[in-house]
Design an enzyme around this catalytic site. Sequence first.
Site, PDB file in Angstrom:
ATOM      1  N   THR A   1       0.953  -1.162   0.158  1.00  0.00           N
ATOM      2  CA  THR A   1      -0.017   0.026  -0.100  1.00  0.00           C
ATOM      3  C   THR A   1       0.830   1.180   0.152  1.00  0.00           C
ATOM      4  O   THR A   1       2.166   1.208   0.451  1.00  0.00           O
ATOM      5  CB  THR A   1      -0.786  -0.154   1.190  1.00  0.00           C
TER       6      THR A   1
ATOM      7  N   GLY B   1     -10.771  -2.373   3.254  1.00  0.00           N
ATOM      8  CA  GLY B   1      -9.847  -1.875   4.382  1.00  0.00           C
ATOM      9  C   GLY B   1      -9.879  -0.931   4.969  1.00  0.00           C
ATOM     10  O   GLY B   1     -10.664   0.007   4.867  1.00  0.00           O
ATOM     11  N   ASP B   2      -8.870  -0.630   5.572  1.00  0.00           N
ATOM     12  CA  ASP B   2      -8.645   0.797   6.322  1.00  0.00           C
ATOM     13  C   ASP B   2      -8.274   2.055   5.616  1.00  0.00           C
ATOM     14  O   ASP B   2      -8.468   3.212   5.728  1.00  0.00           O
ATOM     15  CB  ASP B   2      -7.811   0.639   7.637  1.00  0.00           C
TER      16      ASP B   2
ATOM     17  N   THR C   1      -0.480   1.660   6.952  1.00  0.00           N
ATOM     18  CA  THR C   1      -0.370   0.169   6.259  1.00  0.00           C
ATOM     19  C   THR C   1      -0.339  -0.854   7.008  1.00  0.00           C
ATOM     20  O   THR C   1       0.277  -0.794   8.063  1.00  0.00           O
ATOM     21  CB  THR C   1       0.627   0.235   5.081  1.00  0.00           C
ATOM     22  N   GLY C   2      -0.963  -2.060   6.388  1.00  0.00           N
ATOM     23  CA  GLY C   2      -1.066  -3.287   7.175  1.00  0.00           C
ATOM     24  C   GLY C   2      -2.545  -4.057   7.322  1.00  0.00           C
ATOM     25  O   GLY C   2      -3.050  -3.769   6.366  1.00  0.00           O
TER      26      GLY C   2
ATOM     27  N   GLY D   1      -5.710  -4.345   7.743  1.00  0.00           N
ATOM     28  CA  GLY D   1      -6.699  -3.244   7.663  1.00  0.00           C
ATOM     29  C   GLY D   1      -7.682  -3.516   8.587  1.00  0.00           C
ATOM     30  O   GLY D   1      -8.253  -2.660   9.280  1.00  0.00           O
TER      31      GLY D   1
ATOM     32  N   ARG E   1     -14.724  -6.512  -0.087  1.00  0.00           N
ATOM     33  CA  ARG E   1     -14.114  -6.127   1.167  1.00  0.00           C
ATOM     34  C   ARG E   1     -13.108  -4.978   1.046  1.00  0.00           C
ATOM     35  O   ARG E   1     -12.623  -4.547   0.084  1.00  0.00           O
ATOM     36  CB  ARG E   1     -12.868  -7.249   1.481  1.00  0.00           C
TER      37      ARG E   1
END
Length: 333
Positions: A191, A221-222, A242-243, A245, A219
């Site tokens: 990301t 994510g964050d 990043t990671g 989410g 889906r």
Amino acid sequence: MKRIQLIVLGWICLSLATFTGQAQGKREYVIVVHGGAGAMGGLEQNAELSAQYYAALDSALDQGAAVLDRGGKGEEAVLAVLRYCESNPLFNAGVGATCTAEGTFELDASIMRGQDLSAGAVAGLQHVKHPIDAAYRVMTQSEHVMMAGEGAERFAREQGLEMVDDNLYFATPKTMKWVEQLKQESKKNGTVGCVVLDKEGNLTAGTSTGGMFKKKWGRIGDSPVIGAGTYADNASCAVSCTGHGEYFIRHAVAYNLCARYKYLNEPVEKAADYIIHQELNSEAGNGGLIAVDKSGNIAMPFNSGGMFRGYLYKERSTGAVRRQVGIGKSLRH
Ligand code: ASP
């Protein structure tokens, strides 16, 4: 009476100095970029590939610096950095994005302006060449904050943004292998995100991603969630995450950091370390973040094996430019 006047004068001078110190920090501008966090699997030992990542991070920072040096705003710098990253196949955003469980590419992005808390986000895009541009248009050209799927694509088309007919435009030889096999459990974390403090003292944050490898259809994510993956407020910090989410959403990481800074008076590094190493680590929430506060201080913690990251700032007094980039623990330059 004279003494009182002196005290009042002293107080006014002190307040003015503090005010000027904040509005005109020691750094004329600051740019921080990330290219994702993850296990890294000994990437630093692969001289050729790691050199490509270092060069890409440097080029991303250069894109932002060029905008700010010609007097551009922080949000233009964030767009330039993230557009570059979306075009670079090394990162999990735009071309090079990771694929869903069905072998398609669904892209998310967001941007936030700290000056007035305006924000724009898009999710599940399949045909917009630069998702960060679509997020920016949602912020500047619509009355909404977040748009998803077909509606977001229709809006992007109406806005005249560059579209791609084939969703496989975002594929690279590497991701095509995943699409064809969908067996390789390689978790591509790349990301991209950028935070900027510009010459006017305005903070901006932006994030763009293909999401998590093999994610389910639909889906989100964050990264496009304002407050989770992205947040900016001139009264505190600009943050891009990043990671994994799902954890970043649960812990509202980006806003959480700004709130700790604002309400607990924690320095940005302390607040960022606490969230990444205590809150997220305790739940195995893998990843990291980049942040810059209103005074130009930087934080770039991660609890994963590594995080592609770098910063560049210009010193106000000397005009000197300082920069560093890193993949694992150490930074170089
Ligand atoms: N945070 C992104 C997501 O969960 C993925 C990443 O940063 O690698 O969609």
